[in-house]
Design an enzyme around this catalytic site. Structure first.
Site, short mmCIF file in Angstrom:
data_model
loop_
_atom_site.label_atom_id
_atom_site.label_comp_id
_atom_site.label_asym_id
_atom_site.label_seq_id
_atom_site.Cartn_x
_atom_site.Cartn_y
_atom_site.Cartn_z
N CYS A 89 0.81 -1.22 0.00
CA CYS A 89 0.00 0.00 0.00
C CYS A 89 0.84 1.26 0.00
O CYS A 89 0.35 2.33 -0.36
CB CYS A 89 -0.94 0.01 1.20
SG CYS A 89 -2.11 -1.37 1.24
N HIS A 336 -9.21 3.63 -1.61
CA HIS A 336 -7.82 3.19 -1.42
C HIS A 336 -7.36 2.38 -2.63
O HIS A 336 -7.27 1.16 -2.59
CB HIS A 336 -7.76 2.34 -0.15
CG HIS A 336 -6.40 1.82 0.22
ND1 HIS A 336 -5.23 2.32 -0.30
CD2 HIS A 336 -6.04 0.83 1.09
CE1 HIS A 336 -4.21 1.66 0.21
NE2 HIS A 336 -4.67 0.74 1.05
N GLY A 368 1.58 -3.90 3.58
CA GLY A 368 1.68 -5.34 3.67
C GLY A 368 3.06 -5.78 4.12
O GLY A 368 4.07 -5.14 3.83
#
Length: 380
Positions: A89, A336, A368
């Site tokens: 992310c 997102h 992550g």
């Protein structure tokens, strides 16, 4: 000392999964944002050395180094290269860090950093397929890796957050984003996107109005019948792209470009890969220590609202003023799009710092593998 500066920051409007952007190829979405950035700043693409681009699901339509493909799709000169980055992310926030380092080291004069993710085209988890992505040595050490939502459940239970607390944060996100839309806060940062049918998409479509805690509380949990995480307190699956033009102070002056912000400090931190979403806490601590600034020096924050739980934990541990965090809404409302989110947050923060006269802003996000980027910007 050479400093990396941001001279332009734009983004697409964020589309819902299956929404307005779902018919536009991610390469073409990226190309439109790149051209929008060049127009906004007033720079000829031939002056750009490289495009450092975040993208998490680098398969199918997002495979083959989407950064370089999009540069060519945008009609930019063949001399402009592109490289695609995956730090989950935080991919496009990491792209900013790599671009800043390259500028300070003298590897670049002018560079674009950003990212894209079309989750309508390439669903989350597509790169793994049905293969074992972790291998026996990792599994022996940590066991099976849960979904990020399971990590958010662990955080909620470890810190003792209630479903109502998380729903309150989700409702706040939508209310703040709606108010920001109504004020026109996002207008100068959004590149209107031309869709395949010729229509133009120009406003984030995930923001919900007229919500209530009662409505949110009625949403079923996402990760088990007794779970605390639900759609109202978690980020939306989205499509979008964002880009920042970066150079040095000296080159900006030479090209007649006005710096918006200086990349003051960049930091990384790792934490438990099973709980996964707690690394923004040590990343923020490291960034503040490295910068020589105190928490009270920071006038605004962007924290990616992947879920309400990690933001609540970060607020509790760091002690930031909640009113200064995501004051124009976050990913629960805006969405997102994984590889684009870091650059989207930074674009929003840069424009807010300029509008409000804020000197320092700090951005961080959970990623992550139990990682986090933290970036401190200083308004130029």
């Amino acid at each position: 000392m050479t400093k990396a500066v941001i001279v332009g920051a734009v983004r697409s409007p964020i589309g819902r999964r299956g929404g307005a952007l779902s018919g536009l190829h991610p390469v073409d979405l990226t190309a439109q944002v790149l051209n929008g950035l060049a127009r906004e700043v007033g720079i000829e693409p031939e002056n750009i050395d490289d495009v450092v681009w975040g993208c998490v699901s680098q398969v199918h339509e997002q495979a083959g180094d989407i950064a370089r493909t999009a540069v060519l799709a945008a009609g930019w000169p063949l001399s402009v290269t592109g490289v695609t980055v995956d730090r989950q992310c935080g991919s496009s926030q990491q792209a900013v860090h790599f671009a800043a380092a390259g500028l300070v080291a003298g590897h670049y004069d002018v560079v674009v950093a950003g990212g894209t993710e079309s989750m309508s085209w390439v669903p989350m988890g597509s790169p793994m397929g049905d293969r074992d992505a972790f291998g026996p040595a990792f599994t022996e050490r940590f066991g099976s890796v849960p979904f990020q939502g399971d990590g958010a459940e662990l955080i909620a239970r470890t810190w003792g957050f209630t479903r109502r607390q998380m729903d309150e944060l989700g409702l706040r996100s939508h209310e703040l984003a709606a108010a920001a839309q109504d004020r026109g806060d996002f207008d100068d940062q959004i590149v209107p996107i031309t869709l395949p049918d010729g229509s133009v998409f120009a406003q984030d479509e995930g923001v919900r109005r007229g919500g209530s805690l009662e409505k949110m509380g009625a949403i079923a949990p996402a990760f088990g019948a007794d779970g605390l995480i639900a759609a109202g307190n978690a980020s939306q699956i989205s499509d979008g792209a964002a880009a920042l033009l970066m150079t040095t102070q000296e080159k900006a002056e030479e090209l007649g470009l006005r710096p918006l912000a200086v990349v003051h400090t960049a930091a990384l931190a790792g934490d438990d890969p099973i709980m996964m979403l707690t690394a923004p806490i040590p990343a923020t601590e490291k960034a503040l220590k490295r910068s020589g600034l105190s928490l009270s020096d920071i006038g605004t924050f962007e924290f990616n609202e992947a879920f309400a739980a990690p933001l609540l934990a970060w607020l509790q541990e760091i002690g930031a003023d909640p009113a200064l965090v995501n004051p124009q809404g976050g990913a629960i409302a805006l969405g997102h799009p994984l590889g684009a989110s870091g650059a989207r947050l930074m674009t929003t923060m840069v424009h807010r710092m300029q509008a409000d006269g804020t000197r320092y802003g700090l951005q961080t996000m959970c990623e992550g593998g139990g990682q986090s980027n933290a970036t401190i910007l200083e308004r130029a």
